[in-house]
Design a protein around this motif. Structure first.
Motif, mmCIF file in Angstrom:
data_model
loop_
_atom_site.group_PDB
_atom_site.id
_atom_site.type_symbol
_atom_site.label_atom_id
_atom_site.label_comp_id
_atom_site.label_asym_id
_atom_site.label_seq_id
_atom_site.Cartn_x
_atom_site.Cartn_y
_atom_site.Cartn_z
ATOM 1 N N LEU A 159 95.588 32.289 -24.403
ATOM 2 C CA LEU A 159 96.345 31.664 -23.317
ATOM 3 C C LEU A 159 95.584 30.481 -22.709
ATOM 4 N N ASN A 160 94.277 30.544 -22.695
ATOM 5 C CA ASN A 160 93.496 29.385 -22.243
ATOM 6 C C ASN A 160 93.747 28.185 -23.149
ATOM 7 N N LYS A 161 93.833 28.447 -24.447
ATOM 8 C CA LYS A 161 94.118 27.367 -25.384
ATOM 9 C C LYS A 161 95.539 26.827 -25.175
ATOM 10 N N ALA A 162 96.472 27.714 -24.869
ATOM 11 C CA ALA A 162 97.847 27.280 -24.605
ATOM 12 C C ALA A 162 97.906 26.377 -23.375
ATOM 13 N N VAL A 163 97.092 26.687 -22.368
ATOM 14 C CA VAL A 163 97.024 25.835 -21.174
ATOM 15 C C VAL A 163 96.451 24.468 -21.539
ATOM 16 N N ALA A 164 95.360 24.481 -22.335
ATOM 17 C CA ALA A 164 94.714 23.232 -22.740
ATOM 18 C C ALA A 164 95.678 22.324 -23.508
ATOM 19 N N LEU A 165 96.584 22.941 -24.266
ATOM 20 C CA LEU A 165 97.563 22.181 -25.045
ATOM 21 C C LEU A 165 98.843 21.888 -24.249
ATOM 22 N N ARG A 166 98.855 22.341 -22.975
ATOM 23 C CA ARG A 166 99.990 22.141 -22.070
ATOM 24 C C ARG A 166 101.258 22.821 -22.543
ATOM 25 N N LEU A 167 101.088 23.911 -23.245
ATOM 26 C CA LEU A 167 102.251 24.738 -23.592
ATOM 27 C C LEU A 167 102.702 25.549 -22.381
ATOM 28 N N ILE A 168 101.728 25.883 -21.523
ATOM 29 C CA ILE A 168 102.009 26.544 -20.252
ATOM 30 C C ILE A 168 101.147 25.867 -19.179
ATOM 31 N N SER A 169 101.527 26.025 -17.932
ATOM 32 C CA SER A 169 100.824 25.321 -16.861
ATOM 33 C C SER A 169 99.567 26.046 -16.400
ATOM 34 N N HIS A 170 99.543 27.356 -16.560
ATOM 35 C CA HIS A 170 98.380 28.134 -16.119
ATOM 36 C C HIS A 170 98.278 29.381 -16.976
ATOM 37 N N ASN A 171 97.135 30.017 -16.918
ATOM 38 C CA ASN A 171 96.899 31.246 -17.683
ATOM 39 C C ASN A 171 97.269 32.457 -16.829
ATOM 40 N N PRO A 172 98.348 33.160 -17.147
ATOM 41 C CA PRO A 172 98.757 34.311 -16.333
ATOM 42 C C PRO A 172 97.765 35.459 -16.380
ATOM 43 N N PHE A 173 96.877 35.458 -17.386
ATOM 44 C CA PHE A 173 95.909 36.558 -17.467
ATOM 45 C C PHE A 173 94.891 36.480 -16.337
ATOM 46 N N ALA A 174 94.797 35.316 -15.683
ATOM 47 C CA ALA A 174 93.872 35.167 -14.552
ATOM 48 C C ALA A 174 94.240 36.109 -13.406
ATOM 49 N N ALA A 175 95.486 36.543 -13.373
ATOM 50 C CA ALA A 175 95.939 37.438 -12.304
ATOM 51 C C ALA A 175 95.705 38.911 -12.620
ATOM 52 N N VAL A 176 95.203 39.197 -13.818
ATOM 53 C CA VAL A 176 95.026 40.590 -14.249
ATOM 54 C C VAL A 176 93.691 41.140 -13.751
ATOM 55 N N ASP A 177 93.731 42.332 -13.205
ATOM 56 C CA ASP A 177 92.521 43.065 -12.816
ATOM 57 C C ASP A 177 92.236 44.108 -13.888
ATOM 58 N N LEU A 178 91.096 43.970 -14.558
ATOM 59 C CA LEU A 178 90.756 44.931 -15.606
ATOM 60 C C LEU A 178 90.284 46.241 -14.993
ATOM 61 N N PRO A 179 90.857 47.365 -15.422
ATOM 62 C CA PRO A 179 90.399 48.669 -14.923
ATOM 63 C C PRO A 179 88.925 48.871 -15.257
ATOM 64 N N LYS A 180 88.212 49.464 -14.339
ATOM 65 C CA LYS A 180 86.793 49.731 -14.576
ATOM 66 C C LYS A 180 86.655 50.829 -15.626
ATOM 67 N N SER A 181 85.662 50.650 -16.475
ATOM 68 C CA SER A 181 85.408 51.666 -17.501
ATOM 69 C C SER A 181 83.922 51.969 -17.536
ATOM 70 N N LYS A 182 83.612 53.177 -17.895
ATOM 71 C CA LYS A 182 82.215 53.587 -17.966
ATOM 72 C C LYS A 182 81.546 52.925 -19.179
ATOM 73 N N SER A 183 80.400 52.324 -18.930
ATOM 74 C CA SER A 183 79.646 51.721 -20.030
ATOM 75 C C SER A 183 78.996 52.809 -20.872
ATOM 76 N N LYS A 184 78.927 52.538 -22.176
ATOM 77 C CA LYS A 184 78.250 53.482 -23.059
ATOM 78 C C LYS A 184 76.745 53.338 -22.890
ATOM 79 N N HIS A 185 76.084 54.429 -22.651
ATOM 80 C CA HIS A 185 74.641 54.397 -22.511
ATOM 81 C C HIS A 185 74.031 55.249 -23.621
#
Length: 320
Positions: free
Chosen positions: A113-139
């Motif tokens: 989607l960042n590439k789509a913005v750069a090519l002006r296929l869309i005006s902004h990246n909608p993924f910027a509004a996504v909050d990723l759920p926290k996950s436990k890191s593998k140790h």
């Protein structure tokens, strides 16, 4: 109020309303995304045009292709690019239970989607509004000394004994070990050349290892020679090695261990033996010494093993 003033106010109001409509159109992507191209069509185009030509590892490209075909296209592929928004993407990401799959797919969605913005296929990246759920890191953790001693007594099969000795005494990744051949081992000078690896998922041999700093030479002592010869002459598979040690861990009730634990064991043993962090970093093939220290270095409980004795002898060679 004069007629002129009234006319000016009305014109300003009209211009303001037009500007508001313009902003609304931009926000919806109406100006930038005038076509009916779907997200699925764009993903395929992005993959073929901007990922394949970059000369990335074939195994890496295959993983991207798998995530696109198996997950993203069936769920999001028919949505038009201009209709894709944060709410749709958030709902999709929230529905992914596996942390690794969520991370990999998020990277693909965001990058495309960042590439789509750069090519002006869309005006902004909608993924910027996504909050990723926290996950436990593998140790991962290393083998404690008593666990090392127990496995050294238990592992009697020649090829798996060689695997354990080489991994615990060189810090190689399992993919690097599986890619090892006789020409990579310089017995005269006592060094192993690491310049390739094997994809543990596909079995594909990669001509370049994980990162640039992964290309390195690792010193070894004569004690390791017979084990290296076994490995260079014996066919091995990732699943075969994984299942063998999984059963051994289960037999002793060892928790939190896997094949990567051997690498953690090597680095922790080097630290315990007093080898400098820069030397450990170089042997491990890490680009950042902080990764070596903060992620891979563990303080082992008091004790000792044949592996520690080996590493103490190695210290005399690498820190001289």
């Amino acid at each position: 109020m004069t007629e002129l003033e009234s006319r000016l106010i009305n014109e300003v109001k009209t211009l303001s309303e037009k500007f508001d409509r313009l902003l609304e159109a931009v926000g919806k992507g109406a100006l930038a995304a005038s076509s009916d191209k779907t997200f699925g069509e764009w993903l395929n185009e992005w993959y073929e045009t901007y990922k394949v030509p970059k000369g990335l590892k074939q195994s890496y490209l295959e993983r991207i292709r798998k995530y696109i075909d198996k997950y993203l296209l069936p769920k999001l592929g028919d949505i038009r690019l201009c209709d894709l928004d944060g709410a749709i993407l958030q709902e999709y990401i929230n529905g992914l239970s596996a942390a690794n799959a969520r991370k990999k797919q998020s990277l693909i969605i965001n990058e495309s989607l960042n590439k789509a913005v750069a090519l002006r296929l869309i005006s902004h990246n909608p993924f910027a509004a996504v909050d990723l759920p926290k996950s436990k890191s593998k140790h991962y953790r290393p083998l404690e000394y008593d666990e090392q001693v127990a496995l050294l007594k238990e592992v009697t099969t020649e090829k798996y004994k060689a695997v354990m000795w080489v991994l615990c005494c060189t810090g190689m990744r399992i993919g690097e070990l599986l890619a090892l051949n006789a020409s990579d081992i310089d017995y005269r000078n006592g060094v192993i050349r690491v310049d390739k690896d094997m994809d543990i998922q596909t079995g594909t041999l990669n001509d370049t290892p994980k990162t640039e700093t992964s290309i390195r030479t690792i010193p070894f002592l004569p004690l390791l020679e017979p084990y290296l010869k076994v490995l260079s002459q014996t066919p091995l598979t990732y699943n075969g090695i994984r299942l063998y040690f999984k059963r051994k861990y289960a037999k002793f009730g060892f928790k939190g261990l896997n094949l990567h634990s051997f690498r953690h064991t090597f680095i922790s043993l080097c630290y315990a033996a007093g080898i400098s962090l820069k030397k450990i970093q170089a042997m491990a093939g890490h680009s950042d010494v902080n990764l070596t220290l903060n992620v891979y270095t563990h303080v082992l409980k008091k004790g000792g093993s044949k592996f520690l004795q080996y590493i103490k002898q190695l210290k005399k060679e690498v820190d001289c």
